[in-house]
Design an enzyme around this catalytic site. Structure first.
Site, PDB file in Angstrom:
ATOM      1  N   GLU A 198       0.796  -1.223   0.000  1.00  0.00           N
ATOM      2  CA  GLU A 198       0.000   0.000   0.000  1.00  0.00           C
ATOM      3  C   GLU A 198       0.831   1.278   0.000  1.00  0.00           C
ATOM      4  O   GLU A 198       0.517   2.214   0.739  1.00  0.00           O
ATOM      5  CB  GLU A 198      -0.933  -0.030   1.211  1.00  0.00           C
ATOM      6  CG  GLU A 198      -0.248   0.005   2.589  1.00  0.00           C
ATOM      7  CD  GLU A 198       0.174  -1.336   3.163  1.00  0.00           C
ATOM      8  OE1 GLU A 198       0.401  -2.284   2.381  1.00  0.00           O
ATOM      9  OE2 GLU A 198       0.296  -1.443   4.393  1.00  0.00           O
ATOM     10  N   HIS A 248      -8.050  -4.351  -1.168  1.00  0.00           N
ATOM     11  CA  HIS A 248      -7.297  -4.420   0.094  1.00  0.00           C
ATOM     12  C   HIS A 248      -6.326  -3.242   0.203  1.00  0.00           C
ATOM     13  O   HIS A 248      -6.322  -2.521   1.206  1.00  0.00           O
ATOM     14  CB  HIS A 248      -6.550  -5.760   0.155  1.00  0.00           C
ATOM     15  CG  HIS A 248      -5.687  -5.931   1.369  1.00  0.00           C
ATOM     16  ND1 HIS A 248      -6.127  -6.549   2.516  1.00  0.00           N
ATOM     17  CD2 HIS A 248      -4.416  -5.544   1.616  1.00  0.00           C
ATOM     18  CE1 HIS A 248      -5.150  -6.534   3.419  1.00  0.00           C
ATOM     19  NE2 HIS A 248      -4.092  -5.931   2.895  1.00  0.00           N
ATOM     20  N   GLU A 249      -5.526  -3.042  -0.825  1.00  0.00           N
ATOM     21  CA  GLU A 249      -4.516  -1.968  -0.749  1.00  0.00           C
ATOM     22  C   GLU A 249      -5.189  -0.598  -0.676  1.00  0.00           C
ATOM     23  O   GLU A 249      -4.708   0.293   0.031  1.00  0.00           O
ATOM     24  CB  GLU A 249      -3.534  -2.050  -1.926  1.00  0.00           C
ATOM     25  CG  GLU A 249      -2.808  -3.400  -2.091  1.00  0.00           C
ATOM     26  CD  GLU A 249      -2.216  -3.983  -0.817  1.00  0.00           C
ATOM     27  OE1 GLU A 249      -1.884  -3.216   0.096  1.00  0.00           O
ATOM     28  OE2 GLU A 249      -2.106  -5.226  -0.725  1.00  0.00           O
ATOM     29  N   HIS A 295      -6.114   0.228   2.804  1.00  0.00           N
ATOM     30  CA  HIS A 295      -4.993   0.719   3.616  1.00  0.00           C
ATOM     31  C   HIS A 295      -4.874   2.251   3.563  1.00  0.00           C
ATOM     32  O   HIS A 295      -4.226   2.840   4.436  1.00  0.00           O
ATOM     33  CB  HIS A 295      -3.674   0.123   3.131  1.00  0.00           C
ATOM     34  CG  HIS A 295      -3.330  -1.220   3.721  1.00  0.00           C
ATOM     35  ND1 HIS A 295      -3.267  -1.442   5.071  1.00  0.00           N
ATOM     36  CD2 HIS A 295      -3.008  -2.397   3.125  1.00  0.00           C
ATOM     37  CE1 HIS A 295      -2.908  -2.711   5.282  1.00  0.00           C
ATOM     38  NE2 HIS A 295      -2.743  -3.313   4.116  1.00  0.00           N
ATOM     39  N   GLU A 341      -3.546  -4.604   9.388  1.00  0.00           N
ATOM     40  CA  GLU A 341      -4.012  -5.627   8.442  1.00  0.00           C
ATOM     41  C   GLU A 341      -5.402  -6.178   8.758  1.00  0.00           C
ATOM     42  O   GLU A 341      -6.203  -6.383   7.848  1.00  0.00           O
ATOM     43  CB  GLU A 341      -2.993  -6.768   8.329  1.00  0.00           C
ATOM     44  CG  GLU A 341      -1.633  -6.324   7.780  1.00  0.00           C
ATOM     45  CD  GLU A 341      -1.671  -5.725   6.373  1.00  0.00           C
ATOM     46  OE1 GLU A 341      -2.671  -5.945   5.647  1.00  0.00           O
ATOM     47  OE2 GLU A 341      -0.706  -5.038   5.993  1.00  0.00           O
ATOM     48  N   ASP A 401       9.484  -9.851   9.966  1.00  0.00           N
ATOM     49  CA  ASP A 401       9.273 -10.702   8.775  1.00  0.00           C
ATOM     50  C   ASP A 401       9.086 -12.175   9.159  1.00  0.00           C
ATOM     51  O   ASP A 401       8.391 -12.916   8.467  1.00  0.00           O
ATOM     52  CB  ASP A 401      10.465 -10.617   7.813  1.00  0.00           C
ATOM     53  CG  ASP A 401      10.462  -9.337   6.975  1.00  0.00           C
ATOM     54  OD1 ASP A 401       9.427  -8.639   6.965  1.00  0.00           O
ATOM     55  OD2 ASP A 401      11.491  -9.052   6.335  1.00  0.00           O
ATOM     56  N   TYR A 456      -4.000 -10.757   9.978  1.00  0.00           N
ATOM     57  CA  TYR A 456      -5.041 -10.455   8.993  1.00  0.00           C
ATOM     58  C   TYR A 456      -6.373 -11.067   9.405  1.00  0.00           C
ATOM     59  O   TYR A 456      -7.390 -10.381   9.495  1.00  0.00           O
ATOM     60  CB  TYR A 456      -4.662 -11.035   7.623  1.00  0.00           C
ATOM     61  CG  TYR A 456      -3.494 -10.381   6.935  1.00  0.00           C
ATOM     62  CD1 TYR A 456      -2.189 -10.628   7.348  1.00  0.00           C
ATOM     63  CD2 TYR A 456      -3.684  -9.522   5.865  1.00  0.00           C
ATOM     64  CE1 TYR A 456      -1.115 -10.041   6.704  1.00  0.00           C
ATOM     65  CE2 TYR A 456      -2.606  -8.921   5.213  1.00  0.00           C
ATOM     66  CZ  TYR A 456      -1.325  -9.187   5.639  1.00  0.00           C
ATOM     67  OH  TYR A 456      -0.261  -8.594   5.012  1.00  0.00           O
TER      68      TYR A 456
HETATM   69  N1  BES Z   1       1.092  -4.380   3.737  1.00  0.00           N
HETATM   70  C1  BES Z   1       0.880  -5.670   3.223  1.00  0.00           C
HETATM   71  C2  BES Z   1       2.128  -6.356   2.781  1.00  0.00           C
HETATM   72  C3  BES Z   1       3.210  -6.471   3.846  1.00  0.00           C
HETATM   73  C4  BES Z   1       2.895  -6.696   5.175  1.00  0.00           C
HETATM   74  C5  BES Z   1       4.509  -6.368   3.493  1.00  0.00           C
HETATM   75  C6  BES Z   1       3.914  -6.786   6.118  1.00  0.00           C
HETATM   76  C7  BES Z   1       5.513  -6.469   4.430  1.00  0.00           C
HETATM   77  C8  BES Z   1       5.216  -6.684   5.754  1.00  0.00           C
HETATM   78  C9  BES Z   1      -0.125  -5.658   2.080  1.00  0.00           C
HETATM   79  O1  BES Z   1      -1.151  -4.743   2.235  1.00  0.00           O
HETATM   80  C10 BES Z   1      -0.795  -6.991   2.055  1.00  0.00           C
HETATM   81  O2  BES Z   1      -1.432  -7.298   3.014  1.00  0.00           O
HETATM   82  N2  BES Z   1      -0.682  -7.736   0.982  1.00  0.00           N
HETATM   83  C11 BES Z   1      -1.347  -9.008   0.850  1.00  0.00           C
HETATM   84  C12 BES Z   1      -2.613  -8.797   0.071  1.00  0.00           C
HETATM   85  C13 BES Z   1      -3.797  -9.553   0.515  1.00  0.00           C
HETATM   86  C14 BES Z   1      -4.051  -9.744   1.956  1.00  0.00           C
HETATM   87  C15 BES Z   1      -5.046  -9.146  -0.222  1.00  0.00           C
HETATM   88  C16 BES Z   1      -0.412  -9.938   0.101  1.00  0.00           C
HETATM   89  O3  BES Z   1       0.673  -9.508  -0.287  1.00  0.00           O
HETATM   90  O4  BES Z   1      -0.727 -11.103  -0.066  1.00  0.00           O
HETATM   91 ZN    ZN Z   2      -2.409  -5.344   3.810  1.00  0.00          ZN
END
Ligand code: BES
Ligand code: ZN
Length: 613
Positions: free
Chosen positions: A266, A290-291, A294, A313, A371, A379
């Protein structure tokens, strides 16, 4: 004063950044960014004698405080958190004193935020490419900063590059810098956390897809991408209806090269997405919803530190599914929640139900790399907590106005779970009285927030849209005891959407591993191996590897080396590693293709297949 962030060394209770400016020169040849960062800081108390910044694998040359060269030292590296850079102030400063700190530095080949691609790794094959991924704590590997979501800043940048540059900010112009170089100027005027700073450079073109949206990517893909994401404006407008006006001016999308490690990120004004969403069927646009969500949940109302990551999330998934409900109805929201519940079960199983990583608000104080805790838990446990609250207080009519109040109350702030909860109770008491507060009190918040494993309440989602998928899965499961497969035909799945195929396959992965003759038959009838939709492809390959079905192995190798989205590659690597005759193949494949993956993905896959601790 920001709350303590266990994932940052910055002395943010003494002094905080208000603005960050980047002067960057990109060298594709040296795979480096060189230049300086200028931080505007303000002291929060008297007698502040140092500024501590986060860094990771940076080459620091000099530091200036208000234009005078300053003494600094760099602490020994912490494996996950990097190296604290301590800047000594010539004299202690008083509360409210403003300082300008400039750091001359360059990135190194160990930079974890940025991946550099050779021309052969791009679609066009002619130009190099680079892109960043800072969340959670990688911003410190491309700029010294107070790398904590507890501090919100505006930022600006002047970036000189031979190829077009995009950032998570508004583009305010560019100048010719000679020698075939251009300096691009950016400004982000809405305050945001450091993890949202983002950059990409390459042969990029844009195509307008809405009144405030352009989709960017290499020219070879721009038409397909524009078609796939046509609903973008509808999602933004729905978010605005539900919450508050969209703050960030533009909402552009950048479709990255296939090694982008996430589904979406996002980054403000410019969401980054994986090209695996461009399936030609618009089946993965929920990632864009989703994004977009955010833009409010995470980017305006931000977690105070990575322990409260669920506030980003969980709230975003909840909002994403609200958008889905507005546009496609409650049954779609229920269907999507069912898919989420399955992902949650898989995460809990992977870590183990007693693992501290399954806690909604985990303890990161021992210096855990955020990470390493990334999973569906924040989520989907987060979503389910909000969903349970919504049901308990009286449904959408009560909950939706509260969502808006949550955003209004906390916009431009960084908050903890405790602050969130206090406002929830306050709001319900003020607007709905003791009766609703009493209902809220029936919820065991402590168990939800601090308990391990699956959530304490089973949500009992409406399975209307999933029933057909379950029925077909049941027939296949029962077929393992029979010789007669004549009841199955291609027509079984002909009318299924990609998402229904996904749910059918997900259900099968919950069963005992399938006998190989059934997998062969299913493939013959439903042409599973040939399906290009990446979510369906992933689930089918997972089902086959779970059964050590070797004919799938070459297809798995192809899939995990042509895209690097962690949601797909990490489970497939892990399963292949455990499957019969798969361990060597998994390791060999990874070693051969390591340079293809983004550094964040490479480091996690290495752990997944036992090449690193
Ligand atoms: N912000 C996240 C991705 C992220 C989280 C990167 C933590 C690094 C550390 C992004 O919004 C996300 O949640 N992406 C998901 C999408 C999905 C839940 C619709 C993904 O990448 O799968
Ligand atoms: Zn996210």
């Amino acid at each position: 004063m920001p709350v303590k962030d266990p994932s940052s060394f910055a002395n943010t209770s003494d002094i905080v950044t208000t603005h960050l400016h980047l002067n960057w020169n990109i060298s594709f040849q040296e795979r480096k960014i060189a230049g300086n960062v200028v931080l505007d800081l303000v002291a929060l108390k008297d007698n502040v004698d140092k500024v501590v910044l986060d860094t990771s694998y940076l080459d620091i040359r000099a530091v200036y405080v208000n234009d005078a060269e300053a003494k600094f030292d760099i602490a020994e590296r912490h494996a996950a958190l990097g190296s604290a850079l301590t800047i000594h102030l010539a004299q202690p400063v008083a509360k409210d004193t403003k300082l300008k700190v400039k750091v001359d530095y360059s990135t190194t080949d160990k930079c974890t935020a940025v991946q550099y691609l050779e021309p052969e790794q791009t679609l066009g094959k002619k130009h190099p490419y680079l892109f960043s991924q800072c969340q959670a704590i990688h911003a410190r590997s491309f700029a010294p900063c107070q790398d904590t979501p507890g501090v919100k800043i505006t930022y600006s940048a002047d970036v000189t590059s031979p190829l077009r540059v995009l950032m998570s900010a508004l583009h305010t112009g560019h100048d010719d810098a000679g020698n075939g170089l251009t300096t691009y100027h950016f400004q982000q005027k809405t305050t945001m956390p450091s993890y949202l700073i983002a950059i990409a450079a390459g042969n990029l073109v844009g195509k307008e897809i809405g009144p405030r949206s352009t989709v960017w990517c290499e020219p070879e893909m721009v038409d397909a991408a524009a078609w796939e994401f046509e609903d973008t404006e509808k999602f933004i407008a729905t978010g605005e209806k539900l919450l508050t006006p969209y703050e960030w001016g533009r909402y552009d999308l950048l479709v990255l090269p296939p090694s982008f490690p996430y589904g979406g990120m996002e980054n403000p004004c410019l969401t980054f997405v994986t090209p695996t969403l461009v399936n030609g069927d618009r089946s993965a646009v929920d990632v864009v919803a989703h994004e977009i969500s955010h833009s409010w949940m995470g980017n305006l109302v931000t977690t105070a530190n990575w322990e409260h990551f669920w506030l980003n999330e969980g709230w975003t998934v909840f909002t994403e599914r609200k958008i889905l409900r507005y546009l496609h109805g409650e049954l779609e929201r229920q269907f999507s929640s069912i898919i989420g519940w399955k992902a949650l079960k898989e995460s809990v199983k992977l870590f183990g139900p007693d693992s501290p990583a399954t806690i909604l608000k985990p303890d990161l104080s021992s210096g855990i790399d955020p990470d390493d805790y990334f999973s569906s838990i924040p989520y989907e446990k987060g979503f389910n907590l909000l969903y349970h609250i919504e049901k308990t207080v009286g449904g959408p009519d009560v909950f939706e106005p509260y969502m808006k109040s949550h955003v209004e109350r906390f916009a431009s702030k960084s908050i903890t779970t405790e602050e969130w909860k206090a406002h929830l109770f306050e709001y319900m008491e003020k607007n709905h009285g003791q009766e609703v507060v009493d209902k809220l009190k029936t919820i065991d918040f402590d168990l939800w927030i601090n308990g391990k494993g699956m959530p304490p309440v089973d949500p009992q989602f409406d399975t209307t849209l999933a029933d057909q998928c379950y029925a077909l899965a049941k027939r296949w499961d029962e077929a393992r005891n029979s010789d007669d497969l004549s009841g199955f035909a291609p027509g079984d799945v002909e009318k299924f959407t990609a998402t229904q195929k996904l749910v059918f396959l997900e259900r099968l992965t919950d069963c005992e591993p399938f006998p190989h003759h059934l997998l062969a038959k299913m493939d013959e009838l439903y042409k599973m191996t040939a399906i290009r939709n990446s979510d369906v492809r992933f689930r089918w390959q997972q089902l086959c590897v779970l059964a050590s079905y070797k004919p799938i192995y070459p297809h798995v190798v192809a899939f995990i080396t042509e895209q690097g989205r962690m949601k797909f590659v990490r489970p497939l690597y892990r399963l292949l590693y455990k499957a019969q005759d798969g361990a060597e193949l998994a390791r060999e494949t990874f070693i051969k293709h390591k340079a293809f993956y983004h550094p964040i993905a490479a480091s996690l896959i290495e752990k997944d297949i036992g090449l690193k601790q």
